[in-house]
Design a protein around this motif. Structure first.
Motif, PDB file in Angstrom:
ATOM      1  N   LYS A 244     -32.727   6.810 -16.772  1.00  0.00           N
ATOM      2  CA  LYS A 244     -31.465   6.735 -17.413  1.00  0.00           C
ATOM      3  C   LYS A 244     -30.253   6.379 -16.309  1.00  0.00           C
ATOM      4  N   VAL A 245     -30.640   7.094 -15.100  1.00  0.00           N
ATOM      5  CA  VAL A 245     -29.610   7.105 -14.041  1.00  0.00           C
ATOM      6  C   VAL A 245     -29.864   5.779 -13.640  1.00  0.00           C
ATOM      7  N   LEU A 246     -30.914   5.155 -13.417  1.00  0.00           N
ATOM      8  CA  LEU A 246     -31.201   3.734 -12.886  1.00  0.00           C
ATOM      9  C   LEU A 246     -30.070   2.893 -13.566  1.00  0.00           C
ATOM     10  N   ARG A 247     -30.252   2.877 -14.684  1.00  0.00           N
ATOM     11  CA  ARG A 247     -29.647   2.157 -15.909  1.00  0.00           C
ATOM     12  C   ARG A 247     -28.234   2.281 -15.582  1.00  0.00           C
ATOM     13  N   ALA A 248     -27.571   3.522 -15.639  1.00  0.00           N
ATOM     14  CA  ALA A 248     -26.264   3.742 -15.268  1.00  0.00           C
ATOM     15  C   ALA A 248     -25.624   3.094 -13.845  1.00  0.00           C
ATOM     16  N   LEU A 249     -26.748   3.031 -13.016  1.00  0.00           N
ATOM     17  CA  LEU A 249     -26.483   2.376 -11.804  1.00  0.00           C
ATOM     18  C   LEU A 249     -26.414   0.812 -11.718  1.00  0.00           C
ATOM     19  N   GLY A 250     -26.904   0.322 -12.968  1.00  0.00           N
ATOM     20  CA  GLY A 250     -27.053  -0.980 -12.988  1.00  0.00           C
ATOM     21  C   GLY A 250     -28.125  -1.742 -12.306  1.00  0.00           C
ATOM     22  N   ARG A 251     -29.219  -0.665 -12.097  1.00  0.00           N
ATOM     23  CA  ARG A 251     -30.340  -1.175 -11.561  1.00  0.00           C
ATOM     24  C   ARG A 251     -31.516  -1.243 -12.684  1.00  0.00           C
ATOM     25  N   ASP A 252     -31.269  -2.114 -13.476  1.00  0.00           N
ATOM     26  CA  ASP A 252     -32.041  -2.416 -14.858  1.00  0.00           C
ATOM     27  C   ASP A 252     -33.385  -2.713 -14.568  1.00  0.00           C
ATOM     28  N   LYS A 253     -33.701  -3.657 -13.589  1.00  0.00           N
ATOM     29  CA  LYS A 253     -35.058  -3.931 -13.218  1.00  0.00           C
ATOM     30  C   LYS A 253     -35.889  -2.899 -12.629  1.00  0.00           C
ATOM     31  N   GLU A 254     -35.291  -2.005 -11.892  1.00  0.00           N
ATOM     32  CA  GLU A 254     -35.925  -0.928 -11.297  1.00  0.00           C
ATOM     33  C   GLU A 254     -36.471  -0.008 -12.455  1.00  0.00           C
ATOM     34  N   ALA A 255     -35.478   0.302 -13.328  1.00  0.00           N
ATOM     35  CA  ALA A 255     -35.619   1.014 -14.318  1.00  0.00           C
ATOM     36  C   ALA A 255     -36.794   0.682 -15.447  1.00  0.00           C
ATOM     37  N   LEU A 256     -36.670  -0.604 -15.735  1.00  0.00           N
ATOM     38  CA  LEU A 256     -37.799  -1.166 -16.256  1.00  0.00           C
ATOM     39  C   LEU A 256     -39.047  -1.276 -15.688  1.00  0.00           C
ATOM     40  N   ALA A 257     -39.244  -1.474 -14.432  1.00  0.00           N
ATOM     41  CA  ALA A 257     -40.571  -1.296 -13.808  1.00  0.00           C
ATOM     42  C   ALA A 257     -40.978  -0.156 -13.828  1.00  0.00           C
ATOM     43  N   LEU A 258     -40.305   0.946 -13.684  1.00  0.00           N
ATOM     44  CA  LEU A 258     -40.589   2.256 -13.595  1.00  0.00           C
ATOM     45  C   LEU A 258     -41.221   2.720 -15.225  1.00  0.00           C
ATOM     46  N   SER A 259     -40.467   2.339 -16.050  1.00  0.00           N
ATOM     47  CA  SER A 259     -40.726   2.590 -17.273  1.00  0.00           C
ATOM     48  C   SER A 259     -42.161   2.046 -17.937  1.00  0.00           C
ATOM     49  N   GLU A 260     -42.440   0.770 -17.341  1.00  0.00           N
ATOM     50  CA  GLU A 260     -43.630   0.231 -17.969  1.00  0.00           C
ATOM     51  C   GLU A 260     -44.534   0.504 -17.028  1.00  0.00           C
ATOM     52  N   SER A 261     -44.326   0.685 -15.636  1.00  0.00           N
ATOM     53  CA  SER A 261     -45.693   1.267 -14.990  1.00  0.00           C
ATOM     54  C   SER A 261     -46.157   2.680 -15.445  1.00  0.00           C
ATOM     55  N   VAL A 262     -44.956   3.574 -15.927  1.00  0.00           N
ATOM     56  CA  VAL A 262     -45.677   4.871 -16.288  1.00  0.00           C
ATOM     57  C   VAL A 262     -46.160   4.984 -17.611  1.00  0.00           C
ATOM     58  N   LEU A 263     -45.592   4.063 -18.610  1.00  0.00           N
ATOM     59  CA  LEU A 263     -46.164   3.750 -20.072  1.00  0.00           C
ATOM     60  C   LEU A 263     -47.720   3.284 -19.834  1.00  0.00           C
ATOM     61  N   GLU A 264     -47.870   2.478 -18.815  1.00  0.00           N
ATOM     62  CA  GLU A 264     -49.234   1.736 -18.817  1.00  0.00           C
ATOM     63  C   GLU A 264     -50.209   2.890 -18.405  1.00  0.00           C
ATOM     64  N   GLN A 265     -49.803   4.214 -17.906  1.00  0.00           N
ATOM     65  CA  GLN A 265     -50.713   5.359 -17.468  1.00  0.00           C
ATOM     66  C   GLN A 265     -51.152   6.157 -18.629  1.00  0.00           C
ATOM     67  N   ASP A 266     -49.871   6.474 -19.427  1.00  0.00           N
ATOM     68  CA  ASP A 266     -49.900   7.240 -20.635  1.00  0.00           C
ATOM     69  C   ASP A 266     -49.055   6.954 -21.678  1.00  0.00           C
ATOM     70  N   PRO A 267     -48.919   6.127 -22.760  1.00  0.00           N
ATOM     71  CA  PRO A 267     -48.079   5.614 -23.319  1.00  0.00           C
ATOM     72  C   PRO A 267     -47.302   6.616 -24.506  1.00  0.00           C
ATOM     73  N   SER A 268     -48.219   7.775 -24.950  1.00  0.00           N
ATOM     74  CA  SER A 268     -48.156   8.796 -25.734  1.00  0.00           C
ATOM     75  C   SER A 268     -47.418   9.922 -25.054  1.00  0.00           C
ATOM     76  N   LEU A 269     -47.612  10.034 -23.914  1.00  0.00           N
ATOM     77  CA  LEU A 269     -46.929  11.165 -23.134  1.00  0.00           C
ATOM     78  C   LEU A 269     -45.486  11.118 -22.696  1.00  0.00           C
ATOM     79  N   TYR A 270     -45.334   9.720 -22.460  1.00  0.00           N
ATOM     80  CA  TYR A 270     -43.980   9.425 -21.979  1.00  0.00           C
ATOM     81  C   TYR A 270     -43.266   8.461 -23.198  1.00  0.00           C
ATOM     82  N   GLY A 271     -43.477   8.805 -24.583  1.00  0.00           N
ATOM     83  CA  GLY A 271     -42.920   7.999 -25.678  1.00  0.00           C
ATOM     84  C   GLY A 271     -41.726   7.529 -25.485  1.00  0.00           C
ATOM     85  N   PRO A 272     -40.594   8.661 -25.298  1.00  0.00           N
ATOM     86  CA  PRO A 272     -39.029   8.126 -25.171  1.00  0.00           C
ATOM     87  C   PRO A 272     -38.948   6.998 -24.152  1.00  0.00           C
ATOM     88  N   LEU A 273     -39.522   6.874 -23.220  1.00  0.00           N
ATOM     89  CA  LEU A 273     -39.421   5.678 -22.293  1.00  0.00           C
ATOM     90  C   LEU A 273     -39.382   4.301 -23.051  1.00  0.00           C
TER      91      LEU A 273
END
Length: 520
Positions: free
Chosen positions: A87-116
């Protein structure tokens, strides 16, 4: 010796319990220390997390990010920290980093990090990657099914994919009544925006039945009221205008500027109009109805230019958001109120097709087919043409740009009273302040007339052609209770190749109008 041995044996027996007790004490102290350290770390994580949220709400985005990074070093498995870092990365306008972090975490455990999934979907939708955004929301269904379905519907609504949005509740499965109610409300909105009013009202009725006492019922009732007002089967409007005309036309057929001939005299006039209509029936979205239009134009001095007409009509129409059509027929009967004589009659058929090319660009194709007959000695005529309007709308309907082309051919029965015309119009509108909006436009027109005996040139055969420029500016105030006031200014300059001392074709004129309109 015996004592010594006994003493040894006695020492050995008593030292083992003491050593065990000491070991237990040490282990207890270690566990207590570790627990205290863990508790202290957990407390630090909570403090840093809450401080980061506070910083985010106050716009201190970099400070929030620093605190979250510090907290993540203490508790790398805390999923709250990952979500809020995105959320903070998005607020900073760093959407690419926010998306990369979200998708890397979701690849490890999609159910645990559902809100991402929701965060990633918002980023992708903002980048125009609608299908990838939808896939994230579909993946989120396994964790938060109701919320994920609702988010999919909203995304499709914002994309203008109203039909796709409306079918999502059909695969909702088992949900809480309040969740299903939210989906049905969103479905009604999709049908409404797709001009499918009957289905929209059906969805609202189902939504209300799911949870009659929920807080959502208020929104359901508000939308139901709006739809019934928009889809009302009748309409009625009336207007009155004061007109100042610097160069009154001799022919009252205002809607055909190619036929205009200027008198060279100015005058004021009163103009009144009433228009009405009703839908008689609707089958599978196809509507049949009737229309009516009455107009009365009265010049105070130049009474030869005064006229009135009445125009009953029928229409057949069908339309969705993406495209639709309207087939209207009208019969115009003109009366020359200055001379108290019948003037002319027109059979008018103007089929129209619209195409919503993008969410902001809409194109209208309108055909023009007329049969004009006169009660005096002027030649009757067939008239046909085509009008194309491209309308680009910005944030509000009053903020727009419009580019139009028009081509007309009038084929007179006498073979010499017709013409061919071509027009190009560029117009735009903008909301100025509150209920005040402005609109302006400019039109270039070219009219080439049949070769005829020109009366201004002693009836010599002549190929007349005119170049015409038209300008307009309007200010409109939208008032409560469906009233509005409009101030209009029009300017026309007609340049003809007919060079004569008595030519009524080379002229310019301006018209000022104030119109008060009431819709019922």
């Amino acid at each position: 010796m015996i004592r010594g041995k006994m003493k040894f044996n006695c020492r050995c027996k008593t030292s083992r319990p003491q050593a065990g007790a000491a070991l237990l004490v040490i282990l207890a102290l270690v566990f207590l220390a570790a627990g205290a350290l863990a508790a202290e770390q957990a407390s630090q994580v909570d403090v840093l997390f809450n401080q980061a949220r506070f910083d985010l709400m106050n716009g201190h985005y970099q400070q929030a990010l620093d605190k979250l990074e510090q907290a993540r070093r203490l508790a790398p498995e805390d999923k709250r920290l990952t979500l809020w870092k995105v959320k903070v990365l998005r607020a900073l306008g760093r959407d690419k980093e926010a998306l990369a972090l979200s998708e890397s975490v979701l690849e490890q455990d999609p159910s645990l990090y559902g809100p991402l999934h929701f965060e990633a979907a918002q980023i992708l939708f903002g980048q125009g990657q609608t299908e990838r955004a939808l896939q994230h929301l579909r993946d989120a269904e396994s964790v938060q099914r109701g919320e994920a379905l609702l988010a999919q519907m909203e995304l499709l609504l914002q994309s203008g994919e109203y039909e796709a949005s409306a079918i999502i509740p059909s695969r909702a499965g088992e949900l809480k009544p309040t969740e299903r109610q939210e989906l049905l409300l969103k479905q009604a909105m999709a049908y409404y925006r797709n001009y499918d009013y009957d289905k929209a009202l059906e969805s609202l009725a189902k939504a209300k039945a799911e949870a009659p006492n929920s807080n959502t019922v208020k929104a359901i009732n508000a939308l139901e009221k709006e739809i019934k007002l928009i889809d009302r089967p009748w309409w009625l409007g009336a207007s009155v205008s004061y007109v100042y005309d610097s160069n009154v036309f001799l022919d009252p057929l205002y809607q055909d500027p190619a036929h205009a001939a200027a008198s060279g005299r100015s005058d004021s006039a009163a103009l009144g109009e009433v228009w009405f209509g009703a839908r008689l029936a609707r089958w599978s979205g196809v509507s049949l109805g009737f229309t009516g239009h009455v107009q009365y134009m009265n010049y105070f001095k130049e009474t030869d230019a005064s006229y009135s007409y009445w125009a009953p009509g029928l229409y057949l129409a069908w339309g969705k958001y993406r495209w639709g059509f309207r087939l209207p027929y009208s019969f115009y009967y003109y009366y020359h109120t200055g001379r108290m004589t019948d003037w002319s009659q027109i059979h008018s058929f103007t089929p129209m097709v619209y195409w919503q090319m993008t969410s902001k660009l809409k194109t209208y194709f309108t055909g023009v087919f007329l049969r004009r007959t006169y009660f005096d000695d002027r030649s009757d005529a067939y008239h046909w043409g085509m009008v194309i309007d491209h309308v680009y709308t910005f944030s509000a309907p009053s903020n727009f740009l419009k580019l139009s082309y028009r081509y007309d051919v009038e084929d007179a029965d006498d073979g010499i009273s017709g013409y061919t015309g071509f027009e190009v119009t560029l117009a735009g509108g903008r909301r100025v302040w509150g209920p005040l909006s402005a609109e302006a436009g400019v039109t270039w027109a070219r009219y080439d007339y049949d070769r005829r005996q020109e009366w201004t040139l002693n009836f010599r055969d002549f190929d007349r052609s005119d170049d015409q420029m038209r300008y307009y500016l309007e200010l409109k105030w939208s008032l409560p209770q469906w009233w509005n006031v409009k101030l209009s200014s029009y300017y026309i300059n007609n340049d003809s190749n007919v060079q004569s001392n008595v030519s009524p074709y080379d002229y310019n004129k301006y018209v000022l109008m104030m119109t008060i309109t009431k819709y019922f």
